[in-house]
Write a protein that holds these residues in place. Structure first.
Motif, PDB file in Angstrom:
ATOM      1  N   ASP A  39      52.964  39.139  28.683  1.00  0.00           N
ATOM      2  CA  ASP A  39      53.642  38.911  29.969  1.00  0.00           C
ATOM      3  C   ASP A  39      52.557  38.488  30.970  1.00  0.00           C
ATOM      4  O   ASP A  39      51.643  39.264  31.251  1.00  0.00           O
ATOM      5  N   PRO A  40      52.634  37.255  31.511  1.00  0.00           N
ATOM      6  CA  PRO A  40      51.541  36.797  32.393  1.00  0.00           C
ATOM      7  C   PRO A  40      51.396  37.668  33.633  1.00  0.00           C
ATOM      8  O   PRO A  40      50.311  37.787  34.203  1.00  0.00           O
ATOM      9  N   ARG A  41      52.484  38.300  34.053  1.00  0.00           N
ATOM     10  CA  ARG A  41      52.406  39.198  35.223  1.00  0.00           C
ATOM     11  C   ARG A  41      51.604  40.436  34.855  1.00  0.00           C
ATOM     12  O   ARG A  41      50.839  40.963  35.656  1.00  0.00           O
ATOM     13  N   ALA A  42      51.789  40.889  33.603  1.00  0.00           N
ATOM     14  CA  ALA A  42      51.044  42.062  33.153  1.00  0.00           C
ATOM     15  C   ALA A  42      49.547  41.738  33.079  1.00  0.00           C
ATOM     16  O   ALA A  42      48.705  42.577  33.401  1.00  0.00           O
ATOM     17  N   ALA A  43      49.239  40.487  32.678  1.00  0.00           N
ATOM     18  CA  ALA A  43      47.828  40.106  32.576  1.00  0.00           C
ATOM     19  C   ALA A  43      47.154  40.204  33.948  1.00  0.00           C
ATOM     20  O   ALA A  43      46.038  40.720  34.076  1.00  0.00           O
ATOM     21  N   VAL A  44      47.852  39.719  34.990  1.00  0.00           N
ATOM     22  CA  VAL A  44      47.280  39.782  36.344  1.00  0.00           C
ATOM     23  C   VAL A  44      47.188  41.244  36.790  1.00  0.00           C
ATOM     24  O   VAL A  44      46.161  41.689  37.315  1.00  0.00           O
ATOM     25  N   LEU A  45      48.252  41.998  36.568  1.00  0.00           N
ATOM     26  CA  LEU A  45      48.265  43.392  37.041  1.00  0.00           C
ATOM     27  C   LEU A  45      47.267  44.277  36.318  1.00  0.00           C
ATOM     28  O   LEU A  45      46.713  45.196  36.892  1.00  0.00           O
ATOM     29  N   LYS A  46      47.053  43.985  35.050  1.00  0.00           N
ATOM     30  CA  LYS A  46      46.086  44.787  34.272  1.00  0.00           C
ATOM     31  C   LYS A  46      44.712  44.709  34.948  1.00  0.00           C
ATOM     32  O   LYS A  46      44.030  45.713  35.131  1.00  0.00           O
ATOM     33  N   LYS A  47      44.351  43.483  35.346  1.00  0.00           N
ATOM     34  CA  LYS A  47      43.058  43.279  36.004  1.00  0.00           C
ATOM     35  C   LYS A  47      43.055  44.040  37.340  1.00  0.00           C
ATOM     36  O   LYS A  47      42.125  44.771  37.652  1.00  0.00           O
ATOM     37  N   ASN A  48      44.134  43.849  38.086  1.00  0.00           N
ATOM     38  CA  ASN A  48      44.287  44.525  39.380  1.00  0.00           C
ATOM     39  C   ASN A  48      44.208  46.022  39.246  1.00  0.00           C
ATOM     40  O   ASN A  48      43.599  46.706  40.048  1.00  0.00           O
ATOM     41  N   CYS A  49      44.885  46.497  38.206  1.00  0.00           N
ATOM     42  CA  CYS A  49      45.016  47.930  37.980  1.00  0.00           C
ATOM     43  C   CYS A  49      43.631  48.559  37.882  1.00  0.00           C
ATOM     44  O   CYS A  49      43.331  49.529  38.573  1.00  0.00           O
ATOM     45  N   ASP A  50      42.766  47.949  37.053  1.00  0.00           N
ATOM     46  CA  ASP A  50      41.420  48.487  36.884  1.00  0.00           C
ATOM     47  C   ASP A  50      40.672  48.507  38.214  1.00  0.00           C
ATOM     48  O   ASP A  50      40.048  49.491  38.580  1.00  0.00           O
ATOM     49  N   GLU A  51      40.763  47.380  38.958  1.00  0.00           N
ATOM     50  CA  GLU A  51      40.035  47.280  40.235  1.00  0.00           C
ATOM     51  C   GLU A  51      40.546  48.310  41.242  1.00  0.00           C
ATOM     52  O   GLU A  51      39.770  49.034  41.862  1.00  0.00           O
ATOM     53  N   VAL A  52      41.889  48.370  41.362  1.00  0.00           N
ATOM     54  CA  VAL A  52      42.475  49.253  42.367  1.00  0.00           C
ATOM     55  C   VAL A  52      42.162  50.712  42.072  1.00  0.00           C
ATOM     56  O   VAL A  52      41.774  51.472  42.960  1.00  0.00           O
ATOM     57  N   LEU A  53      42.273  51.082  40.793  1.00  0.00           N
ATOM     58  CA  LEU A  53      42.042  52.483  40.461  1.00  0.00           C
ATOM     59  C   LEU A  53      40.588  52.869  40.715  1.00  0.00           C
ATOM     60  O   LEU A  53      40.302  53.972  41.181  1.00  0.00           O
ATOM     61  N   GLU A  54      39.702  51.919  40.462  1.00  0.00           N
ATOM     62  CA  GLU A  54      38.292  52.209  40.721  1.00  0.00           C
ATOM     63  C   GLU A  54      38.069  52.388  42.223  1.00  0.00           C
ATOM     64  O   GLU A  54      37.445  53.343  42.665  1.00  0.00           O
TER      65      GLU A  54
END
Ligand code: CMC
Length: 434
Positions: free
Chosen positions: A317-332
């Protein structure tokens, strides 16, 4: 000379009769057989209960290539938009077909920010709901109820009224959403602030309290804006199709969006982001993951791995690909990257991506898998996750509704047929003879 019409020939194997049906082509994606004359010509209907092979409309708004994992709005790739645009600009694009110039953008921002308040009487509705009501149930009721306030914008055949309704919906939906959260918490409603961005205003309405100053974190603001962009539209999914069907009867736009919210609520659709979190909580620890993977594979067990799989995407899911990256950054940035549920999520993702059951069926993590994790880290209760999806998707629903009204010279009511499998005719038997 005009091009020869492309056709498909359908043959009745019993009678040998053949019927030609037009083949229509879009700008991208597979062509469609136009079956509108099929019943008149051949006396048969088609049967496609979950619409797995049926195009319900022509649309210029969103393109998905599920095999390649591509999502585009008005020709712009979702990654491009999420990296370079912002939610309100994407709203303008979806609604109007083109990116705005500076003046158009300023005007649009002004229009949206000057419709953000809801009528004070709406506050009274909330008191009728139990404090533990699911926020989606409050959304269904209050969004539909907006039509009782805006009699001046309910004429669907008037372009200006359609525009004002669209602006009102996009502007007021975050206000209502934040009110559902505050209501459950027993905190006072927070009025919108027009000096903040769409995402920051929403966060402010959700998290600030009158007793102290609340500063919206830029990390949270950006993450929220991105989540909104990634959920803005997704062509003819269940809730959008619901909105179109409701609108095809010429129902007013507020009622149509309320119908979209009801359809989004289910765990197979927008409710999946809440279900992901509940599933991670139920799993509880990494060592229990194999047990849940086995349950997901067991055909006798209704359990499914929430946040995995998609009707259209048979690639990531291309949206998941973008969010996965975001997810790591945001959580950090938020300092919650050692959250135990996140560890379970990462491990689950790793195992599912390697397990032949999931690999063979192309069951990749979808957008809901990551959005739930980010929203939890931001401090949203899981019951709010689907509401956030509804906030973001309102622009998609209203854009699709607007397109349907504008592009159909004679708006025809959506009215599928059926394959009847019940009793044939029988005579009524009086109760004392049954
Ligand atoms: N866990 C385990 N098995 C699954 C899953 C899953 N999440 N999803 C599909 N399968 C299996 C299914 O059992 C079937 O196996 P088999 O071929 O052996 O019978 C095969 O994969 C195909 O599944 P399907 O039910 O025909 O697929 P569908 O297109 O009807 O369903 C779906 C799509 C999204 C409803 C489904 O994948 C699902 O229930 N996923 C979990 C809920 C979820 O995350 N939903 C959010 C979707 S993305 C956001 C949105 O669009 O709202």
């Amino acid at each position: 000379m005009a091009d020869k019409e492309k056709t498909y020939t359908l043959t009745n194997d019993q009678t040998g009769e053949s019927f030609q049906l037009p083949l229509v082509e879009g700008t991208m994606g597979p062509p469609c057989i136009d079956i509108r004359t099929l019943y008149a010509k051949a006396g048969v209907f088609t049967l496609d209960p979950s619409f797995t092979a049926t195009g319900s409309c022509k649309s210029k708004i969103t393109y998905i290539d599920g095999e390649e994992g591509i999502l585009m709005h008005r020709g712009y790739d979702i990654k491009d938009l999420s990296e370079n645009s912002n939610y309100l600009e994407v709203c303008y694009l979806l609604l109007n077909g083109e990116l705005p110039d500076k003046k158009q953008m300023e005007q649009f921002e002004y229009n949206i920010t000057h419709h953000t308040m809801v009528h004070e009487q709406v506050h009274a509705f909330f008191r009728g709901f139990r404090r533990d009501a699911h926020p989606m149930s409050i959304m269904c009721g209050t969004v539909g109820a907006l039509s009782s306030f805006y009699h001046d914008s309910l004429d669907i055949w008037d372009a200006r009224q359609r525009e004002i309704s669209a602006h009102r919906l996009i502007a007021k939906i975050p206000t209502l959403a934040a009110m559902t959260m505050k209501y459950a918490m027993g905190q006072p409603f927070v009025y919108p602030r027009n000096d903040l961005s769409y995402a920051a205003n929403f966060l402010h309405m959700c998290f600030s309290v009158p007793a102290e100053e609340y500063k919206v974190s830029p990390v949270m603001e950006e993450a929220m804006d991105n989540i909104l962009i990634l959920h803005a539209d997704h062509e003819q999914n269940a809730s959008t199709s619901t909105v179109r069907i409701a609108g095809s009867s010429q129902a007013n736009p507020f009622a149509c969006i309320a119908s979209g919210i009801t359809s989004l609520w289910g765990p197979a659709h927008g409710g999946a982001n809440q279900a992901v979190l509940e599933m991670l909580e139920e799993i509880g620890s990494k060592d229990r993951i194999p047990e849940f993977i086995e349950r997901a594979k067991d055909k006798d067990d209704p359990f499914r791995l929430m946040g995995f799989g998609h009707r259209v995407y048979k690639n990531y899911d291309p949206r998941a690909a973008v969010l996965k990256k975001n997810c790591d950054e945001v959580l950090e940035e938020l300092g919650v990257d050692n959250e135990p549920l996140l560890e379970i999520a990462r491990e689950l993702e790793r195992i599912a991506l390697e397990d032949p059951y999931f690999v063979e069926r192309k069951l990749f993590p979808n957008v809901d898998f990551y959005s739930g994790i980010i929203l939890k880290a931001m401090g949203f209760p899981s019951s709010m996750f689907t509401v956030l999806f509804a906030v973001a998707r309102t622009v998609g629903w209203i854009s699709q509704w607007k397109e349907m009204v504008e592009e159909s010279p004679a708006l025809k009511i959506g009215r599928p047929r059926q394959l009847y499998t019940g009793h044939t005719e029988r005579k009524y038997v009086p109760i004392d003879k049954r």
